[in-house]
Design a protein around this motif. Structure first.
Motif, PDB file in Angstrom:
ATOM      1  N   GLY A   9       0.801  -1.219   0.000  1.00 41.14           N
ATOM      2  CA  GLY A   9       0.000   0.000   0.000  1.00 41.14           C
ATOM      3  C   GLY A   9       0.829   1.262   0.000  1.00 41.14           C
ATOM      4  N   ARG A  10       1.978   1.246  -0.687  1.00 39.81           N
ATOM      5  CA  ARG A  10       2.865   2.415  -0.721  1.00 39.81           C
ATOM      6  C   ARG A  10       2.310   3.466  -1.678  1.00 39.81           C
ATOM      7  NH1 ARG A  10       8.162  -0.070  -2.720  1.00 39.81           N
ATOM      8  NH2 ARG A  10       8.803   2.127  -2.714  1.00 39.81           N
ATOM      9  N   THR A  11       2.080   4.663  -1.157  1.00 38.64           N
ATOM     10  CA  THR A  11       1.510   5.721  -1.992  1.00 38.64           C
ATOM     11  C   THR A  11       2.474   6.196  -3.065  1.00 38.64           C
ATOM     12  OG1 THR A  11       2.243   7.360  -0.357  1.00 38.64           O
ATOM     13  CG2 THR A  11      -0.025   6.546  -0.175  1.00 38.64           C
ATOM     14  N   GLU A  12       3.792   6.046  -2.828  1.00 35.58           N
ATOM     15  CA  GLU A  12       4.740   6.518  -3.839  1.00 35.58           C
ATOM     16  C   GLU A  12       4.669   5.693  -5.121  1.00 35.58           C
ATOM     17  OE1 GLU A  12       7.282   4.256  -0.711  1.00 35.58           O
ATOM     18  OE2 GLU A  12       5.507   5.545  -0.797  1.00 35.58           O
ATOM     19  N   LEU A  13       4.224   4.452  -5.018  1.00 41.66           N
ATOM     20  CA  LEU A  13       4.080   3.643  -6.228  1.00 41.66           C
ATOM     21  C   LEU A  13       2.949   4.168  -7.107  1.00 41.66           C
ATOM     22  CD1 LEU A  13       4.609  -0.047  -5.060  1.00 41.66           C
ATOM     23  CD2 LEU A  13       6.263   1.674  -5.775  1.00 41.66           C
ATOM     24  N   ASN A  14       2.033   4.910  -6.516  1.00 39.21           N
ATOM     25  CA  ASN A  14       0.950   5.517  -7.274  1.00 39.21           C
ATOM     26  C   ASN A  14       1.304   6.937  -7.709  1.00 39.21           C
ATOM     27  OD1 ASN A  14      -1.965   5.735  -8.137  1.00 39.21           O
ATOM     28  ND2 ASN A  14      -1.931   7.329  -6.595  1.00 39.21           N
ATOM     29  N   ILE A  15       1.958   7.698  -6.832  1.00 39.14           N
ATOM     30  CA  ILE A  15       2.247   9.105  -7.099  1.00 39.14           C
ATOM     31  C   ILE A  15       3.392   9.282  -8.084  1.00 39.14           C
ATOM     32  CG2 ILE A  15       3.027  11.265  -6.054  1.00 39.14           C
ATOM     33  CD1 ILE A  15       0.155  10.606  -5.428  1.00 39.14           C
ATOM     34  N   VAL A  16       4.496   8.573  -7.879  1.00 43.49           N
ATOM     35  CA  VAL A  16       5.703   8.821  -8.676  1.00 43.49           C
ATOM     36  C   VAL A  16       5.486   8.545 -10.166  1.00 43.49           C
ATOM     37  CG1 VAL A  16       8.107   8.163  -9.019  1.00 43.49           C
ATOM     38  CG2 VAL A  16       7.227   8.494  -6.708  1.00 43.49           C
ATOM     39  N   PRO A  17       4.901   7.413 -10.570  1.00 42.04           N
ATOM     40  CA  PRO A  17       4.626   7.251 -12.004  1.00 42.04           C
ATOM     41  C   PRO A  17       3.691   8.320 -12.558  1.00 42.04           C
ATOM     42  CG  PRO A  17       4.475   5.141 -10.884  1.00 42.04           C
ATOM     43  CD  PRO A  17       4.578   6.181  -9.824  1.00 42.04           C
ATOM     44  N   GLY A  18       2.744   8.770 -11.739  1.00 34.93           N
ATOM     45  CA  GLY A  18       1.840   9.817 -12.191  1.00 34.93           C
ATOM     46  C   GLY A  18       2.520  11.158 -12.375  1.00 34.93           C
ATOM     47  N   LEU A  19       3.623  11.373 -11.641  1.00 38.95           N
ATOM     48  CA  LEU A  19       4.338  12.641 -11.769  1.00 38.95           C
ATOM     49  C   LEU A  19       4.876  12.858 -13.180  1.00 38.95           C
ATOM     50  CD1 LEU A  19       6.359  13.017  -8.441  1.00 38.95           C
ATOM     51  CD2 LEU A  19       4.616  14.562  -9.341  1.00 38.95           C
ATOM     52  N   ILE A  20       5.151  11.775 -13.893  1.00 40.46           N
ATOM     53  CA  ILE A  20       5.629  11.922 -15.270  1.00 40.46           C
ATOM     54  C   ILE A  20       4.614  12.715 -16.081  1.00 40.46           C
ATOM     55  CG2 ILE A  20       6.299  10.689 -17.370  1.00 40.46           C
ATOM     56  CD1 ILE A  20       7.116   8.342 -15.613  1.00 40.46           C
ATOM     57  N   GLY A  21       3.346  12.304 -16.019  1.00 38.99           N
ATOM     58  CA  GLY A  21       2.312  12.993 -16.777  1.00 38.99           C
ATOM     59  C   GLY A  21       2.056  14.400 -16.287  1.00 38.99           C
ATOM     60  N   VAL A  22       2.079  14.596 -14.957  1.00 36.27           N
ATOM     61  CA  VAL A  22       1.810  15.921 -14.405  1.00 36.27           C
ATOM     62  C   VAL A  22       2.905  16.913 -14.809  1.00 36.27           C
ATOM     63  CG1 VAL A  22       1.604  17.225 -12.263  1.00 36.27           C
ATOM     64  CG2 VAL A  22       0.475  15.023 -12.480  1.00 36.27           C
ATOM     65  N   ILE A  23       4.160  16.509 -14.680  1.00 31.99           N
ATOM     66  CA  ILE A  23       5.270  17.394 -15.042  1.00 31.99           C
ATOM     67  C   ILE A  23       5.240  17.732 -16.522  1.00 31.99           C
ATOM     68  CG2 ILE A  23       7.784  17.525 -15.232  1.00 31.99           C
ATOM     69  CD1 ILE A  23       7.923  15.863 -12.641  1.00 31.99           C
ATOM     70  N   LEU A  24       4.991  16.738 -17.357  1.00 27.93           N
ATOM     71  CA  LEU A  24       4.961  16.985 -18.795  1.00 27.93           C
ATOM     72  C   LEU A  24       3.789  17.883 -19.178  1.00 27.93           C
ATOM     73  CD1 LEU A  24       5.845  13.443 -20.193  1.00 27.93           C
ATOM     74  CD2 LEU A  24       7.303  15.469 -20.150  1.00 27.93           C
ATOM     75  N   LEU A  39      -8.952  16.179 -11.878  1.00 33.62           N
ATOM     76  CA  LEU A  39      -9.932  15.247 -12.440  1.00 33.62           C
ATOM     77  C   LEU A  39      -9.305  14.023 -13.103  1.00 33.62           C
ATOM     78  CD1 LEU A  39     -12.444  17.760 -14.104  1.00 33.62           C
ATOM     79  CD2 LEU A  39     -12.581  16.686 -11.852  1.00 33.62           C
ATOM     80  N   SER A  40      -7.987  13.932 -13.107  1.00 34.30           N
ATOM     81  CA  SER A  40      -7.333  12.829 -13.817  1.00 34.30           C
ATOM     82  C   SER A  40      -7.131  11.594 -12.957  1.00 34.30           C
ATOM     83  CB  SER A  40      -5.966  13.300 -14.332  1.00 34.30           C
ATOM     84  OG  SER A  40      -5.119  13.666 -13.250  1.00 34.30           O
ATOM     85  N   GLY A  41      -7.297  11.726 -11.641  1.00 37.95           N
ATOM     86  CA  GLY A  41      -7.010  10.615 -10.750  1.00 37.95           C
ATOM     87  C   GLY A  41      -5.616  10.667 -10.169  1.00 37.95           C
ATOM     88  N   PHE A  42      -4.906  11.777 -10.362  1.00 40.58           N
ATOM     89  CA  PHE A  42      -3.557  11.887  -9.807  1.00 40.58           C
ATOM     90  C   PHE A  42      -3.593  12.154  -8.308  1.00 40.58           C
ATOM     91  CE2 PHE A  42      -0.016  14.730  -8.570  1.00 40.58           C
ATOM     92  CZ  PHE A  42       1.020  13.829  -8.713  1.00 40.58           C
ATOM     93  N   MET A  43      -4.400  13.119  -7.880  1.00 43.15           N
ATOM     94  CA  MET A  43      -4.450  13.493  -6.475  1.00 43.15           C
ATOM     95  C   MET A  43      -5.553  12.767  -5.712  1.00 43.15           C
ATOM     96  SD  MET A  43      -3.755  17.605  -6.565  1.00 43.15           S
ATOM     97  CE  MET A  43      -3.816  17.672  -4.768  1.00 43.15           C
ATOM     98  N   PHE A  44      -6.671  12.494  -6.375  1.00 35.80           N
ATOM     99  CA  PHE A  44      -7.824  11.893  -5.724  1.00 35.80           C
ATOM    100  C   PHE A  44      -8.295  10.702  -6.561  1.00 35.80           C
ATOM    101  CE2 PHE A  44      -7.791  16.465  -4.910  1.00 35.80           C
ATOM    102  CZ  PHE A  44      -7.767  16.492  -3.527  1.00 35.80           C
ATOM    103  N   PRO A  45      -8.920   9.705  -5.926  1.00 41.66           N
ATOM    104  CA  PRO A  45      -9.387   8.530  -6.674  1.00 41.66           C
ATOM    105  C   PRO A  45     -10.348   8.922  -7.786  1.00 41.66           C
ATOM    106  CG  PRO A  45      -9.461   8.108  -4.311  1.00 41.66           C
ATOM    107  CD  PRO A  45      -9.144   9.564  -4.474  1.00 41.66           C
ATOM    108  N   PHE A  46     -10.074   8.445  -8.996  1.00 40.47           N
ATOM    109  CA  PHE A  46     -10.902   8.812 -10.141  1.00 40.47           C
ATOM    110  C   PHE A  46     -12.326   8.299  -9.978  1.00 40.47           C
ATOM    111  CE2 PHE A  46     -12.598   8.114 -14.417  1.00 40.47           C
ATOM    112  CZ  PHE A  46     -12.375   9.355 -14.997  1.00 40.47           C
ATOM    113  N   ARG A  47     -12.469   7.069  -9.520  1.00 39.45           N
ATOM    114  CA  ARG A  47     -13.808   6.483  -9.396  1.00 39.45           C
ATOM    115  C   ARG A  47     -14.574   7.016  -8.199  1.00 39.45           C
ATOM    116  NH1 ARG A  47     -11.250   1.269 -11.371  1.00 39.45           N
ATOM    117  NH2 ARG A  47     -12.107   0.965 -13.466  1.00 39.45           N
TER     118      ARG A  47
END
Length: 377
Positions: free
Chosen positions: A178-193, A307-315
């Protein structure tokens, strides 16, 4: 120079600033639009405790106990059964592709073992790539197991005690800890770009207009498509460099697993970066100066990140917010990135999200080419 402070002169300056605001309609609209948008998104769309998460059932025992347990899960409001898997392979495909968040496995002989007081085990597979989306739902099923079958147990079966008649085993897939960094760090690629690519392109074009170099560009025998591609391609290379930096940090600092193909990720990255650069190019055709270009970027980036699901659960968002999120390329790129890195998804699994990014790229490119002018107004 006036020797004394004058309220009259101060009033004239204040009036002058309001007149200037009225003339700059875009800035005035942003001053009102951004707070309203934040109020609506945070007030209505954001939900840290998502309910009615899509689930599938793989049942090898179709008894009254099975139906009662499934109904109890639905009554908890955390689960919504949308599919039935007829094999382990089908159940794996459903959770791997992201079509469902959970898969409930009911073993054969489930009702027989309950009647014998053997406390049979049932398995709940949970897509834990986003721990915040599954945490509360997974925790709720432990309480359900103790009481959901109480109505169906009569006689000696009703006195089995505190542990309950079944033992629920939760298998947190792709992120067992349940490590949050496994969800946040890959998402940072899209956010930064998204942030950097849009603002770089928008500022690059508006800067040429402000400095007067656009006239030289317009007098050259260059087609609109050539101008657009010439502005976009250098930043695509920069986008790959940024991605390499984030992936290196993800592997070295946060130990993010690279389960899938980095070549496939690099292939998708080209179209995602191009889509964001096309948005920046479009903003540059609308903005009169660099300040307006930055304002437009913020107005696009804010809903993208929320609204992309990066910060909050999309569903966890209401349906209308999910529809808006589906129109944003960042939403689909986050699914692709997390799917490739954490799940090892291949092209068949990412194809629907890649198609959505390509459609966005096509529409925005047509708009930007239509807005671009070969001559100055």
């Amino acid at each position: 120079m006036a020797a004394r402070f004058s309220l009259r002169r101060l009033g004239a300056m204040i009036r002058k600033e309001f007149i200037q605001m009225r003339r700059d309609r875009l800035t005035f609209a942003m001053m009102l639009g951004v707070p309203v948008m934040q109020l609506i998104l945070f007030g209505y769309a954001i939900n840290a405790d998502p309910k009615h998460l899509p689930a599938a059932i793989h049942a090898q025992d179709h008894s009254a106990f099975t139906r009662s347990f499934v109904k109890g899960m639905e009554n908890s409001d955390y689960f919504r059964f949308v599919a039935e898997a007829h094999s382990e392979a089908q159940a794996e495909e459903l959770i791997r592709s992201g079509k469902v968040q959970f898969v409930l496995h009911i073993p054969s002989g489930f009702s027989r073992d309950i009647e014998r007081g053997l406390r049979p085990q049932i398995l709940l597979d949970a897509d834990a790539t986003d721990p915040a989306a599954t945490g509360n739902a997974a925790a709720s099923i432990q309480f359900l197991a103790a009481g959901v079958l109480a109505r169906d147990l009569t006689g000696p079966l009703a006195a089995q005690g505190a542990p309950g008649p079944v033992d629920v085993v939760i298998h947190r897939r792709y992120n067992a800890e349940g490590r949050t960094e496994l969800n946040i760090v890959p998402g940072l690629i899209g956010v930064i770009l998204t942030m950097t690519m849009i603002i770089f392109t928008a500022l690059a074009m508006t800067r040429e207009t402000e400095r007067g170099t656009m006239e030289n560009l317009l007098t050259m025998p260059v087609r609109p498509l050539e101008v657009m591609m010439g502005k976009i391609l250098p930043y695509i290379i920069i986008g790959y460099v940024q991605t390499a930096v984030v992936l290196t940090a993800a592997w070295w600092l946060f130990e993010v697993p690279f389960t899938g193909s980095l070549g496939l990720l690099a292939f998708v990255l080209f179209f995602f970066v191009a889509a964001n650069l096309a948005v920046g190019f479009t903003f540059s055709t609308l903005a009169r100066n660099q300040l307006q270009a930055v304002q437009m970027t913020i107005f696009f980036f804010l809903p993208s990140i929320l609204l992309s699901g990066f910060m909050f659960p999309f569903r966890g968002m209401p349906e209308w917010a999910q529809w808006l999120g589906e129109a944003l390329p960042l939403t689909h790129f986050l699914r692709i990135t997390r799917g490739i890195l954490l799940k090892g998804n291949g092209f068949p699994e990412i194809a629907p999200d890649l198609a959505a990014i390509l459609a966005f790229l096509l529409v925005v490119s047509l708009i930007s080419l239509n807005r671009y002018r070969q001559t100055l107004d």
